[in-house]
Every structure is written in C-alpha cells, then in structure tokens.
Write a protein that holds these residues in place. Structure first.
Motif, mmCIF file in Angstrom:
data_model
loop_
_atom_site.group_PDB
_atom_site.id
_atom_site.type_symbol
_atom_site.label_atom_id
_atom_site.label_comp_id
_atom_site.label_asym_id
_atom_site.label_seq_id
_atom_site.Cartn_x
_atom_site.Cartn_y
_atom_site.Cartn_z
ATOM 1 N N GLU A 1 8.843 7.808 8.791
ATOM 2 C CA GLU A 1 7.677 8.582 9.221
ATOM 3 C C GLU A 1 7.964 10.035 8.907
ATOM 4 O O GLU A 1 8.988 10.590 9.332
ATOM 5 N N VAL A 2 7.102 10.661 8.115
ATOM 6 C CA VAL A 2 7.353 12.028 7.664
ATOM 7 C C VAL A 2 6.176 12.918 8.031
ATOM 8 O O VAL A 2 5.042 12.462 8.185
ATOM 9 N N GLU A 3 6.453 14.183 8.138
ATOM 10 C CA GLU A 3 5.410 15.150 8.465
ATOM 11 C C GLU A 3 4.461 15.304 7.288
ATOM 12 O O GLU A 3 4.871 15.244 6.122
ATOM 13 N N SER A 4 3.201 15.469 7.565
ATOM 14 C CA SER A 4 2.200 15.674 6.519
ATOM 15 C C SER A 4 1.577 17.050 6.688
ATOM 16 O O SER A 4 1.943 17.817 7.587
ATOM 17 N N SER A 5 0.578 17.360 5.856
ATOM 18 C CA SER A 5 -0.094 18.646 5.967
ATOM 19 C C SER A 5 -1.061 18.670 7.141
ATOM 20 O O SER A 5 -1.452 19.740 7.609
ATOM 21 N N PRO B 1 3.693 10.193 0.245
ATOM 22 C CA PRO B 1 3.488 9.797 1.640
ATOM 23 C C PRO B 1 2.022 9.490 1.917
ATOM 24 O O PRO B 1 1.128 10.191 1.421
ATOM 25 N N ILE B 2 1.755 8.452 2.700
ATOM 26 C CA ILE B 2 0.389 7.998 2.948
ATOM 27 C C ILE B 2 0.173 7.836 4.447
ATOM 28 O O ILE B 2 1.063 7.372 5.177
ATOM 29 N N GLY B 3 -0.997 8.210 4.928
ATOM 30 C CA GLY B 3 -1.310 8.129 6.341
ATOM 31 C C GLY B 3 -1.794 6.750 6.748
ATOM 32 O O GLY B 3 -2.181 5.924 5.912
ATOM 33 N N ALA C 1 0.828 -1.210 0.000
ATOM 34 C CA ALA C 1 0.000 0.000 0.000
ATOM 35 C C ALA C 1 0.861 1.258 0.000
ATOM 36 O O ALA C 1 0.574 2.226 -0.705
ATOM 37 N N ILE C 2 1.920 1.254 0.786
ATOM 38 C CA ILE C 2 2.801 2.428 0.867
ATOM 39 C C ILE C 2 3.535 2.628 -0.456
ATOM 40 O O ILE C 2 3.613 3.744 -0.980
ATOM 41 N N ALA C 3 4.066 1.527 -1.022
ATOM 42 C CA ALA C 3 4.876 1.641 -2.239
ATOM 43 C C ALA C 3 4.046 2.066 -3.440
ATOM 44 O O ALA C 3 4.468 2.925 -4.227
ATOM 45 N N LEU C 4 2.850 1.486 -3.599
ATOM 46 C CA LEU C 4 2.029 1.814 -4.762
ATOM 47 C C LEU C 4 1.433 3.209 -4.673
ATOM 48 O O LEU C 4 1.068 3.804 -5.686
ATOM 49 N N HIS C 5 1.346 3.759 -3.459
ATOM 50 C CA HIS C 5 0.817 5.124 -3.328
ATOM 51 C C HIS C 5 1.846 6.149 -3.769
ATOM 52 O O HIS C 5 1.502 7.230 -4.239
ATOM 53 N N TRP C 6 3.145 5.821 -3.594
ATOM 54 C CA TRP C 6 4.295 6.652 -3.966
ATOM 55 C C TRP C 6 4.395 7.902 -3.104
ATOM 56 O O TRP C 6 5.396 8.131 -2.449
#
Length: 861
Positions: free
Chosen positions: A354-358, A322-324, A315-320
């Motif tokens: 783990e990265v910051e999102s909006s 960053p995904i929550g 799921a993470i890889a196919l979204h490309w």
C-alpha cells in the motif's frame, strides 16, 4: 542459462554452492553481516541471549545471509568454540506441533555432526529422531538439548521463514518454545521472514517484542555496481563483456538498479542477460530469463485460489503504476467493499504494497517489482501499452546504441530475426528511435613523426587508413633498426612500435595492441634518454587505456600506477604530461567503478603534485582534472562543492595563454553559470558564461544555443531572434527545442508543441542526451507562461506521456505538486524524482512552495 556461473537464484542451501563460492559471491551487505555477528559474539562473551529476525522481501538475500552466518561461525575460532550453526530447509511445512519442530532441530544437529566428524552421534540422532520418544514435545525438547550439552556447544538455529514456524504452533506450544529460548545457555535463533512477525506487535501473543527485527533493505546503486563487478570477475572470460560494459558504460548500472529494485535475486537474473547480449541470442536469453522465473512467480500467484483474488492481482499488475481501489473495482467489476478484503489479505501476505498516492486515498502495487515486469510480458496483450513501454525501456537502457541498431538491422535483414515475437520486433524499432548518438571520447596520444623515410611512409599510410600496409612498414622499420646502437635509431624503433599499436587499435585487434606496447615498454625500460622514456610512458598509458576499454579495470589501474611510479619525478616535459594524463585517467576509471571519493582524491593529487608545473600540457591536465571533479560533484548533487571547484579552475587558469586550457576555463564558467540557472533561476550567469566561451570559441554552436536559452529566460526576445539565424547548423532536436522555447515566449502554444513534437521524435528520453537539459528548460518555460496543464494534456494526447514517462511524471509533479510522483510505478519514479528536483531547484532556492494543498478527506490512520 546459468550452468557455468555458479550463481544461486532461490535457495543457497539447496543449490549446494560450496562455502568458497558463496563467500566469493557475497560482495554486499557486509555491514549487516558484521552487525549480526557482533550480536552473536556478545552472547559468546556471556551477554544476554539476543534473538533476531531478518525482514526482507523475497529475493533480498535472507537465505544467503543465514548461510553466510553459518560459514562465519565455522571460520571464526571464538564463535566455533561457543556455537554450532544449525541450518534448516527453507520452508518447514511439517511444523504443526512443537515435537515436529524439535525433530527438525534434531535432524539439523545430525547433519552438523556428520559435517564435523561426529559420525557416531549423527547415527544415534538419526535413530532417536525416528523413534516414538521424539513424538512427545517435552521428551524431544530434552533430548535435543541433552545432545547439545554432550557436544558442549550452544545451538544457533538459522530458521528461514520463521513466521511459518511460529504461526503453525498453538499458543501453549509457542509459550513453551519461548521459555526454552529464554533459558540460560538455551538456543539462539536468527530467523528470516518476508514481513514483520504478526506476534511481534500483539501484546497478548507469546512472542510479543521477542525477536529483534533487522531489515534487509534493497541494495544501493554502489552495492549493485560492486555485485556486478564481482560476478563478472568470478566468471572469467564469460564475464569479459560485462566488465567492458561496467568500464565503458557504467550508466547502464542505473538501469539495472531501477529494474532490479536493489533485489539481489533479480540482479543476478539481469546479469545473465547482460553477459550474453549478442544480437542473435538476446531475445532467446530474455525468454530464458522469463521462463526461469515463471514457475516461481506462477506458484506465488496460484497460492491465491479465489478467482476474484487473481482478478485483483491481474488488475494491479497490468496497470504497472500504483492503482487505487476504485480503479481496481472498475477494472474487475468486483464491488468496492469486496475489493477491500482482498487487498487486505494481499497486503498481509506481502504480495502487494500500500503506497501513498497524490490523492487522499492510498494506491497499491506488486511488492516484487520484477514479478510485475514478468507479468506484463507474460500476460499483457498487445494493447497493454505498459508491455511495449517496459520492453523499450529495457532495450534502450540496458544495451548500447550500437547493439540496439544491430538488432534492428538484423530484423530488417530477416534470417533468425523472423522467429522473434512481434512485440520484441516492435520493441527493437521503438528502442532504435530513442537511442543516443553520442560516443564516449577516447584518450589519444599525439605522435611526432621522425625524419626517416621508411618510418614516415608508414605514418602516411596509417593516416590514409591503409592500416595493414602501415603495420607491415612499421615491422620493417623495427627489423631494420632494432640492432642500432644510436639514439636516433632506437627512437625510431620505439615510435614505429607506438604507431603499430595505434594501427592495430584502429583495426580492433586489442590483444595484439597490448602485446606491442608491452614489447616497447620492456625493450626500452632501462633507457635514460628522455625521448625513449617518453615513448615508454606513452606505451604504458595506452596499455592502460586499452585495458580500460576491455573492461579489465584492475589491469588498467596497474598500468597507470606503473607509469606514475616509474616517472613521477621526471623533469621531462613530455613525460610529465603523460604522468599527469595517467593520473587523470586513473581518476576517470575509479569514477566508472562508482568510487567517487577515491576519484576525487586522485584529482586532488594531480593538483597538489603538478599545480606549480610550468609545462603547458601539464597545466591543461591539471585544469581538466579539476573540471572533471566539478562535473562529477555536479552529477551527484553536491552542487556547492561543484561550484567551488569551478571557481578554482577559473581562479587558477583564467590568465593562461594555452588555447586548450582557456577552453577548459570557459567550460568551468559555463557549468557554473548553468548551475545559476538550474539551481537559482539566474539566467544572467549563463549569459555571461556563454559570452565568455564565445570570445574563445566564436563558432561554438552549443554555447550559442545555451546563450539563446539564457536570453529567453530573461525575456530578451529580440536578441534571441537575431541569434536564432546563426544556429541553423545546430542538431535538429536542439534547434526544435529552441524553437519551442521561442514560441512559448510568444505565447503561441500550438506552434510550440509542433516544434516540441519534432524534437521528441529524435529521442530525448534519457538524460545522457546533449539536449535533455533543454527539454527540462522547455518545461520550466511552459510553466512560467502558465501552459503547464495544457502541456500535460498535449503529452497525453500525443502518446508522449508513455514514451517519456519519467519526464511526464516530473512535469505533472512540477505543475500539480510533488505528491503526484506517488502515482507512478517505482521503476519510473526514481528518474522522475531526479528530473523533478532539477525543475524545482530554482523555486526552492528562492523559498517558494511548490506543493499545493491536498484536497479531499484526510487519509485514515
């Protein structure tokens, strides 16, 4: 695919590169190396033991750094006297007890002895390590240290995957090892790990704050450029194509940098594709690249044996982007509480970041970015939009427009192209739609025809495009006049050789061109006649240009330096012009190599040496040098310095009567004016600058187009409407963007986006397009008229949010706040941030706050 390159992709120990090959390839991280060696030297001088762990993601060069340290210790007299660098296999899975660790140390010491002409001790160690005595932790420790003492050197243990070694030891063994490492004259450890050591932050752990972390950050863009140059130089003729790309199209390096993320291993892989980019093999090479990394990446994924863990990775890889965690749960059907435990494990092992999102909660992405690209191409379906989006990005950014068009033509012609996978064919056509249509200007030297009929006939034939016949005539001229002792006869021979060179260049026969210019320079090198010196200078200049086009940067610089050294003090006007031209070309060449400061210094030299010259051609080159310096400073964001240089061009040359110099002054005014709009929102400066250009170049369409935009931003709609009638010959995309702006000014969003859609169909994604700046002006004008959210919706509805991903991301951040850049994948985010900064520059200059307050709960620490 890399059989002739001598490149190492995974383990420099096991790949068995020679020391010389590895040192030759080690073109980056010299500052890191010297810092680490300084620590070792301090210990050698009697300082306290200093143990280090290199921290870096996979492929960041940790193993290569360990090997480079070992070589440095061997080559440095003082270090070789004090230390013996012991290297280990990359992953010591057998270390489940302390005695196994000391046995590995014994085997590494035996290898060192064998390489350093201590065969007897090596054999003794081999037998001892295999004995029962070395199965006891204390006995094996004492035996190893005793052997080191016998040799008289301190062991430097270069331990890859240090975290595996430490984590596999029980607590008592770990405390025991710490005591040995703290002992006077004990072993020194330089280890490597993909993340910070878990024991390093645990107050109760044996190795709490014991190892000093040294981060191996991603390579900078300048370091990537240096690496590519070094690889190309090492590979001789096979690297010629890459050298040509770096010299003529250095903008491709930005793409390589974005795709590699500054990862040296991925950089090497992309170099292989760049080196072999013939249209008939490009997809075979791309497939080979993906196949080459497949075993390694599959192994990484298969380390996670739970189906749920792999579903989360998918799921993470196919979204490309960053995904929550909530989106991962929705995609996989796994409960959100279970998702959290899987994410924690993937974070701990360094597989995801783990990265910051909006929003208030974090998002997640794969740590190794090229693995994400591999996953998209290997596992993404046709419906996975990111797959085609990445392939299009890859093709457009990494290959020239001619190469992309050639690929498309090959598909249409059938043949070998019919074997390409469908997604590759679609990617080529998508890329063809987006490639730019602008060729780099080439240097040109003006010729003066002579009075001799035969020579003039050759010139006329060349001008008519009958190049082969012209070359035959020029050869006849040389044959007839080569024994002439008269100055006129010698001059016509020299000019015939020059014209033969120009003709061969038009035919693409590069090596023959260089040979002809070299013949001219050698034949008349000692002539004191001014006209002959001018011909020799022209030959040297054009040789430099040819070498530059071939990517042979050092030879190009050598020819320019030769010309400058020979004729620097010449008082002949034509020769002076060629000398200053050579200096400017040299500066441009340095700029292509990414050496901005050196390039700037060359332009400064032009000004210092030739600013007082009264020769018209020389003054034009001085103005050109200053203008180019300003543009380069502009491109790297040093805006105040750029404006200062533009002012200098205007101040020095505003009164010039030479048309070419007046044009350069006008463009300096224009660039300064556009900075007024782009950085301060002052459109009046652009208006004044463009009106100034139009007094000199009254039919210049781009000046009229920029004037129209300046008027739009000042609300002078009536003047824009009148000016629009004079712009019917403007390029379709430029005209469509201007019409977009006009309709936005009229508050007609529907017609505006209809024009915008037409403009985007021409392919404006990349900032190399002449009209890319106009696209950013459209966005700024739309937001000014409160159409920001509607424009975002339009991009999404039309699919342009994918095709123009960096621009769209910048638009979203411009409308909703900079934090929304965090929602974009890193490969896109870098360009998006650049565009966002351009959009927000006027607001920041005026002190406005662009960031809106965050909504939702504060993120937990």
């Amino acid at each position: 695919m890399n059989k002739n390159l001598g490149l190492t992709l995974h383990n420099p120990q096991q790949d068995r590169l020679s020391d010389e090959a590895l040192v030759s390839a080690f073109v980056a991280r010299h500052a890191d190396l010297e810092l680490l060696l300084d620590d070792i030297r301090a210990v050698a001088r009697g300082g306290d033991a200093h143990h280090t762990v290199l921290i870096g993601a996979r492929g960041m060069g940790k193993s290569t750094m360990l090997r480079r340290i070992a070589i440095a210790v061997k080559e440095d007299d003082s270090l070789r006297e004090a230390f013996m660098a012991l290297s280990f296999r990359e992953e010591q899975y057998n270390v489940i007890s302390l005695d196994a660790f000391w046995r590995n140390c014994g085997e590494a010491l035996a290898e060192w002895c064998d390489e350093n002409e201590r065969a007897k001790l090596a054999e003794d160690l081999d037998r001892a390590v295999a004995s029962a005595a070395w199965r006891d932790p204390e006995a094996s420790e004492k035996a190893f240290l005793a052997a080191c003492k016998e040799i008289g050197k301190r062991p430097l243990l270069l331990l890859d995957n240090l975290d595996i070694v430490l984590d596999n030891l029980d607590e008592d063994s770990a405390w025991s090892l710490r005591r040995v490492l703290q002992a006077k004259a004990g072993p020194i450890v330089i280890g490597a790990a993909t993340s910070y050591l878990s024991q390093g932050g645990d107050r109760d752990a044996p190795f709490y704050e014991f190892f000093h972390p040294h981060l191996l950050e991603p390579l900078t863009e300048t370091e990537v450029m240096a690496c590519l140059h070094a690889l190309a130089e090492r590979n001789g003729e096979e690297g010629a194509k890459v050298r040509a790309v770096l010299a003529q199209e250095p903008e491709r390096v930005r793409t390589i940098y974005a795709l590699s993320g500054g990862n040296p291993r991925v950089l090497t892989l992309l170099y292989l594709v760049l080196q072999r980019s013939e249209t008939e093999t490009i997809f075979a090479d791309l497939e080979a690249l993906l196949d080459q990394v497949t075993p390694y990446y599959k192994h990484r994924i298969e380390e996670y044996q739970s189906p749920q863990q792999r579903a989360v990775i998918d799921a993470i890889a196919l979204h490309w982007d960053p995904i929550g965690s909530r989106a991962i749960s929705d995609t996989t059907g796994i409960e959100i509480t279970t998702i959290s435990s899987h994410l924690n494990r993937l974070k701990k092992t360094g597989f995801i970041d783990e990265v910051e999102s909006s929003g208030a909660r974090s998002s997640y992405q794969l740590s190794e970015r090229f693995m994400n690209i591999w996953y998209l191409m290997r596992h993404g379906t046709r419906r996975t939009r990111h797959r085609l989006r990445w392939l299009t990005l890859f093709l457009v950014r990494l290959f020239s427009p001619e190469e992309v068009r050639s690929m498309a033509a090959e598909i249409r012609a059938g043949g070998s192209a019919t074997t390409w996978p469908p997604c590759y064919r679609e990617g080529v056509f998508a890329a063809e739609e987006e490639v730019g249509r602008f060729a780099s200007p080439r240097a040109n030297v003006v010729q003066e025809p002579d009075l001799y009929d035969l020579y003039n006939r050759g010139v006329r034939l060349r001008e008519l495009g009958q190049l082969e016949t012209a070359i035959t005539v020029f050869d006849e001229v040389v044959c007839c006049f080569e024994s002439s002792q008269s100055t006129g006869g010698q001059e016509v021979v020299a000019r015939a050789l020059l014209n033969k060179g120009y003709s061969l260049r038009q035919l693409g026969r590069s090596e023959e061109v260089i040979a002809v210019y070299q013949e001219l320079a050698d034949r008349f090198a000692s002539s004191e006649d001014g006209r002959m010196q001018e011909c020799v200078a022209a030959a040297l200049l054009n040789m430099g240009v040819m070498f530059g086009e071939l990517g042979r940067s050092e030879e190009a610089a050598s020819e320019y330096d030769d010309l400058i050294a020979r004729f620097a003090s010449s008082k002949i006007a034509g020769v002076q012009a060629l000398v200053v031209h050579a200096l400017v070309n040299k500066g441009v060449q340095l700029g292509k190599l990414g050496q901005l400061e050196e390039e700037s210094a060359v332009y400064d030299e032009v000004v210092v040496r030739f600013s007082s010259s009264e020769v018209t051609g020389v003054q034009e080159q001085v103005a050109r040098a200053l203008l180019t310096k300003g543009i380069k400073l502009d491109q790297v964001g040093r805006l105040d310095e750029a404006i200062s240089v533009y002012d200098e061009v205007i101040e020095r040359f505003a009164t010039s009567d030479a048309p070419a110099t007046r044009e350069l002054v006008a463009f300096a005014r224009a660039n300064k004016g556009k900075q007024g709009l782009n950085t301060h929102g002052d459109a009046s400066l652009v208006e004044a600058a463009m009106r100034n250009i139009l007094t000199i170049l009254p039919t210049n369409l781009h000046a009229k187009g920029n004037l129209a935009w300046a008027l739009l931003f000042q609300g002078k709609a009536k003047e824009v409407t009148q000016l629009r009638e004079e712009l019917t010959d403007l390029d379709p995309e430029g005209l469509a963007l201007l019409d977009t702006g006009i309709e936005l000014d009229r508050e007609n969003f529907g017609l505006a986006t209809a024009h915008l859609g037409g403009a985007l169909d021409h392919g404006l994604e990349h900032d190399s397009s002449v009209y890319f700046e106009d696209l950013l002006w459209v966005i700024r004008l739309a937001v000014k008229h409160d159409f920001g959210e509607r424009l975002i919706e339009w991009f999404e509805e039309t699919g342009n949010h994918d095709k123009y991903a960096p621009v769209f991301a910048a638009l979203v951040a411009y409308v909703r706040g900079e934090r929304f850049l965090n929602d974009v994948n890193p490969e896109t985010r870098a360009s998006a941030k650049t565009f966002f900064d351009q959009l927000t520059a006027p607001d920041k200059a005026k002190g406005k706050k662009e960031e809106k307050p965050k909504r939702g709960r504060k993120r937990r620490k």
